[in-house]
Design a protein around this motif. Structure first.
Motif, PDB file in Angstrom:
ATOM      1  N   THR A 158      45.655  34.596  49.452  1.00  0.00           N
ATOM      2  CA  THR A 158      44.391  35.313  49.354  1.00  0.00           C
ATOM      3  C   THR A 158      44.051  35.527  47.885  1.00  0.00           C
ATOM      4  N   THR A 201      43.700  37.450  45.217  1.00  0.00           N
ATOM      5  CA  THR A 201      44.066  38.790  44.759  1.00  0.00           C
ATOM      6  C   THR A 201      44.664  38.668  43.356  1.00  0.00           C
ATOM      7  N   PRO A 218      39.608  38.302  50.222  1.00  0.00           N
ATOM      8  CA  PRO A 218      40.230  39.578  50.575  1.00  0.00           C
ATOM      9  C   PRO A 218      39.365  40.441  51.485  1.00  0.00           C
ATOM     10  N   ILE A 240      43.083  43.193  48.406  1.00  0.00           N
ATOM     11  CA  ILE A 240      43.000  43.562  49.821  1.00  0.00           C
ATOM     12  C   ILE A 240      42.963  45.078  49.981  1.00  0.00           C
TER      13      ILE A 240
END
Length: 260
Positions: free
Chosen positions: A186, A188, A209, A15
């Motif tokens: 998410t 990541t 992201p 992100i």
């Protein structure tokens, strides 16, 4: 075209990197902060080439107060005013509290809560003096309920949510705006390291992201106090308050333990 500068922590991957791209695409100059200096330099060169913005980097471990103070002072010495602070850096472990590496978990809690608070305080002081600034703290959908198997991570994100909402109210009328981003799971590096647990939640239906960063940027620009990407996640966050917390905790554990 803006000449404002945004500081993003945890900016080399996930992100944080997507935030850097979104802000660069809107002509913001960047200050990128992370531990990996080599990767920071690489990402900085890519962003300069792709977007033509000014990119400064600072390599260091934000769980250290000394690192934070040094970075803040260096920016002052170089005459770089931070107009927007994105507190994105965060970490956590997966598993039962009694089985966790407690030293690592203490470092995670330091980063997720204490370091975020210190960064926020230092840069908010500067912003209040200028009567202008924006802060976006990255929490999580986990902030809205207890999270068995991620107990300390979830609790730290609850702190970020509560802290951000409180200071947003305190800072009304100062010219400084505070928002908090609460994404669900998410794709990541953090969630990818949990994928080996074999639970469905870490292997399916995770957010992109890029979408999370775009949603965070748009929410921040619209002065939204709490930003939750995804309609289902918004519903989940709202529904938690309508049910007994014990039920929610049991459901969350079952969700995290559901096998692929």
């Amino acid at each position: 075209m803006t000449t404002e500068t945004v500081l993003i922590t945890g900016a080399t991957k996930g992100i944080g990197l997507e935030f850097a791209k979104v802000f660069a695409s809107h002509c913001y100059n960047l200050v990128l902060v992370a531990r990996d200096e080599t990767l920071l330099e690489q990402q900085a060169e890519n962003l300069k080439k792709d977007y033509g913005v000014q990119v400064n980097i600072f390599a260091g471990d934000l769980s250290s107060h000394t690192t934070i103070e040094s970075m803040h002072q260096q920016l002052k010495n170089e005459g770089i005013d931070i107009n927007i602070l994105i507190n994105n850096a965060g970490a956590g472990g997966f598993g039962f509290m009694t089985e966790a590496d407690i030293q690592k978990e203490m470092e995670y809690l330091q980063l997720n809560m204490i370091s975020l608070t210190y960064l926020t305080r230092l840069f908010t002081d500067d912003m209040v003096k200028r009567k202008q600034g924006k802060i976006l703290n990255v929490a999580s959908l986990a902030a809205f309920q207890p999270v068995p198997r991620m107990s300390m991570y979830g609790a730290s994100k609850s702190y970020v949510l509560s802290f951000s909402e409180a200071i947003a109210e305190e800072l009304k009328g100062t010219g400084v705006q505070v928002s908090v981003l609460c994404p669900g799971f998410t794709k990541t590096p953090l969630t990818q390291q949990f994928a080996g647990a074999g639970t469905k939640v870490f292997n399916k239906n995770m957010l992109d992201p890029k979408m999370v960063a775009k949603c965070g940027f748009e929410g921040l620009m619209k002065n939204k106090r709490v930003i939750i990407p995804g309609f289902k996640n918004k519903l989940m966050a709202k529904s938690v308050g309508l049910l007994p917390r014990k039920w929610v905790t049991i459901y969350t554990r079952k969700l995290l333990e559901q096998k692929v």
